[in-house]
Design an enzyme around this catalytic site. Structure first.
Site, mmCIF file in Angstrom:
data_model
loop_
_atom_site.group_PDB
_atom_site.id
_atom_site.type_symbol
_atom_site.label_atom_id
_atom_site.label_comp_id
_atom_site.label_asym_id
_atom_site.label_seq_id
_atom_site.Cartn_x
_atom_site.Cartn_y
_atom_site.Cartn_z
ATOM 1 N N GLU A 1 0.809 -1.215 0.000
ATOM 2 C CA GLU A 1 0.000 0.000 0.000
ATOM 3 C C GLU A 1 0.845 1.269 0.000
ATOM 4 O O GLU A 1 0.577 2.232 0.715
ATOM 5 C CB GLU A 1 -0.966 -0.017 1.203
ATOM 6 N N ASP B 1 -8.297 -8.665 4.603
ATOM 7 C CA ASP B 1 -8.087 -7.462 5.407
ATOM 8 C C ASP B 1 -9.155 -7.281 6.467
ATOM 9 O O ASP B 1 -10.009 -6.408 6.348
ATOM 10 C CB ASP B 1 -8.052 -6.225 4.499
ATOM 11 N N GLU C 1 -12.870 -1.320 11.580
ATOM 12 C CA GLU C 1 -12.774 -0.717 10.250
ATOM 13 C C GLU C 1 -13.858 -1.222 9.316
ATOM 14 O O GLU C 1 -14.408 -0.459 8.517
ATOM 15 C CB GLU C 1 -11.390 -1.007 9.668
#
Length: 706
Positions: free
Chosen positions: A297, A371, A399
């Site tokens: 990332e 993730d 998240e």
């Protein structure tokens, strides 16, 4: 102006009765109802042997607990019983259970009744005594009796660490409870009381490490200006048994060291890191080490120089070795230029490197290969690296599970992953045995949790999200702990021991994560959240510079079917698991339906275990999640008599939001997928409140934590 005495008295009494804002977490120490003699004695007739900063903290904890739990009741003291807290070497008492005591590790503790009238807490270290004292106080608060055989516990995992994704500007990546609690501007000159309270809370559940900075690292943390600030925090945390760690930006030698390269095999780069480590340990002699996110990332890493992950990790490990520091090297490595299923990339990167890392490197692996989704199969690396210590990385902050307003007790998620059988050494090789080192004989063991802590007065935004911090600590100490016990203990410590409240809310907590899966990503759907902030549904998200950051990459819905084929006919990600798992999960007839669309592309008309087709099952799962969220809201309204009004109202507000947003998820997803299935909604599934265009055009504003 003078207040009349009567008005002043009324004002004072109202302040005295002010509601609970949640700051005390699970350390409430509220009065015990009908305390037993041994509880009164433990909190009023105790002796603590020893002298250290940790012992001072322990004594203060006993005083605080005594005032809260029994002194307000003014009970009659018992002189027939007493509590003795002492290290083993200072006990000076014959006929101890030496076999059990000898088996304790440095952090372990024993709590047992000696000669019928004396309760003893003992350990080999002061930190162990602190852990044992906290456990004793939790037993007293929850009304749990000390077993006749005593309690002898040692942590099954060495490194029990919170990862703070906190930036130096006090923003928090994926943080939903305010700003970072680390006030870098005021440090080191001002030490906020909250730092002590944070350390105390962690020590109470056995957490012994804190990573202060975001994995998307900033090299400035390694400069002297910041190291003296880190030192100040380390000095606060040390008596609580907590070491500090920071994230190391791989390109730091170039950014703050004036080198032209960060190549891990370059001698000048290696020397720079060696000198930097020496400098850090001058500030912080017990510095824990580095956490590293590399080649992922946008973060720099050894790939920039055609080097391996082992090359990068070992360079840092060498720098820390003489100081006994460790490197926690994250396995979250994937690249948009790699033409392969993202599920496979970490395994493909790290499996060939098994056994090539230095002894003070531990590879940090997320619980699943994508993730932190509401549900993921366990990461295949946990069954694939017998010669390299692996540590678990869970995400405590939510998240992908509704951020701060959705109640989702995560202990069942953690427990589900830890209990999965890897078959690494045949049947009976669960992930928990990988993590505690017992399966492969790892010399390093660890568990990390991405923290959900911020400047909100109650620390975590949603009061019930405190339970996820608590649950992580309990499972990091013992990966075999069960979610049911953890939920009950947290409720009794945090709210009340009233059995009606505890039983009712325990059930809601234990079912809450499954509820979120139902209204977000049922039957193995994954990563269909809105782009960037991941708040709310976004199954239509596509395009952009990275396919693997889109929803359509993962669900692959079309007019015939939906799901990601990871069998031999698709990406073949299943081949990274043991043959027993491949056989079960690779077959449509035997794959658990919770993983169905994770591993298979399935026709809309495919019959599932209940005899109905995929579309109807999918729709009913979404509806079930909505109904569960509404039921939780309604059930909570019946809990008002049992707890304080402030927390009741705060939680009630969030549960109403959750019920509304569960419907948002259901309506948006079923409208979107329905245009492919072209089937009507089955009986019992409510029609959406708006059309698809409404949901696709809705843009939430000011979403935190990006």
């Amino acid at each position: 102006m003078r207040f009349p005495i009567t008005l002043f008295f009324i004002l004072f009494m109202s302040l005295q009765g002010f509601s609970n804002d949640g700051y005390k977490l699970w350390l409430q120490y509220f009065p015990i109802q009908e305390p037993e003699a041994w509880q009164i004695s433990a909190l009023s007739n105790y002796e603590v042997i020893g002298s250290s900063a940790t012992i001072s903290i322990l004594k203060k904890e006993l005083e605080t607990a005594s005032i809260g739990m029994i002194q307000s009741l003014n009970p009659k003291k018992s002189t027939d019983h007493s509590l003795l807290i002492s290290k083993i070497e200072d006990l000076g008492i014959p006929n101890l259970p030496n076999e059990k005591i000898d088996q304790l590790t440095a952090d372990g503790f024993g709590i047992f009744i000696y000669s019928s009238n004396q309760l003893i807490v003992t350990s080999k270290t002061d930190i162990g005594l602190l852990y044992g004292t906290f456990r004793l106080l939790q037993y007293i608060q929850t009304g749990t009796s000390i077993p006749a055989m005593g309690i002898f516990e040692s942590p099954k995992v060495q490194y029990r660490v919170l990862n703070h994704w906190d930036n130096l500007d006090r923003t928090v990546e994926r943080g939903y409870a305010g700003f970072s609690i680390w006030n870098w501007h005021r440090l080191p000159r001002h030490i906020d009381q909250q730092y002590h309270d944070y350390a105390r809370a962690n020590a109470s559940i056995g957490i012994n490490g804190t990573v202060l900075t975001n994995v998307n690292a900033n090299a400035l943390i390694l400069t002297p200006e910041y190291l003296e600030k880190v030192q100040a925090l380390a000095d606060v945390f040390r008596p609580y048994g907590i070491k500090v760690y920071v994230t190391a930006r791989f390109s730091a030698p170039m950014e703050i060291g004036n080198l032209s390269t960060a190549d891990p095999l370059d001698p000048d780069v290696r020397q720079w890191w060696k000198s930097k480590a020496d400098e850090i340990y001058k500030y912080i002699p017990d510095f824990g080490g580095f956490v590293v996110k590399a080649d992922s990332e946008g973060q720099p890493g050894p790939h920039n120089y055609q080097r391996t992950q082992a090359d990068g990790a070992n360079m840092l490990a060498e720098a820390l070795q003489e100081h006994h520091g460790i490197v926690m090297w994250r396995a979250f490595v994937y690249n948009e230029h790699t033409p392969d299923d993202r599920h496979k990339q970490a395994y493909n990167e790290f499996k060939p490197l098994d056994g090539k890392f230095l002894d003070n490197v531990i590879v940090q692996v997320k619980n699943g290969a994508i993730d932190f989704q509401p549900r993921e199969p366990f990461h295949p690396l946990f069954g694939a690296m017998p010669n390299t210590p692996l540590m678990m990385e869970f995400q405590i902050t939510q998240e992908y599970l509704g951020h701060d307003t959705h109640l989702a007790f995560l202990a069942p998620l953690f427990e589900e992953v830890l209990n999965e059988d890897t078959y690494a050494k045949g049947k009976g090789s669960p992930v928990a045995k990988v993590i505690d080192g017992s399966l492969h004989g790892y010399q390093l063991t660890g568990m990390a949790g991405v923290a959900n802590i911020g400047t909100d007065r109650n620390w975590t935004g949603h009061h019930f999200h405190q339970a996820n911090w608590f649950a992580f600590g309990r499972l990091a100490w013992n990966p075999y702990e069960n979610a049911q016990t953890i939920a009950a203990d947290w409720l009794r410590l945090t709210f009340t021991t009233n059995p009606t409240f505890v039983t009712t809310m325990q059930e809601i907590m234990l079912n809450s994560r499954e509820m979120v899966v139902n209204y977000m990503t049922p039957l193995g759907l994954h990563h269909i959240m809105a782009a960037s902030h991941h708040y709310g549904p976004g199954p239509w998200v596509s395009g952009g510079r990275r396919a693997d950051w889109t929803a359509t990459y993962y669900h692959q819905a079309n007019e015939k079917s939906i799901g990601f084929d990871r069998t031999t006919k698709g990406s073949d990600a299943l081949s990274q698991y043991a043959s027993e798992i491949q056989q079960q999960w690779g077959n449509l007839e035997t794959v658990p339906e919770k993983y169905l669309l994770w591993f298979h592309q399935v026709d809309w008309n495919q019959s599932l275990s209940d005899g109905d087709n995929l579309w109807n099952n999918l729709a009913r799962q979404y509806q079930k999640g909505v109904e569960e969220a509404r039921r939780n809201r309604d059930t909570w309204e019946q809990m008002a008599p049992y707890i304080d009004s402030e927390r009741f109202q705060h939680i009630h507000s969030f549960l109403k939001i959750q019920a509304e947003e569960a419907q948002w998820w259901k309506d948006a997803c079923l409208l979107y997928f329905g245009q492919f299935s072209k089937m009507p909604l089955p009986s019992g599934v409510e029609p959406p409140a708006h059309d698809l265009a409404y949901y696709m055009n809705y843009k939430p504003q000011h979403v935190p934590g990006i």
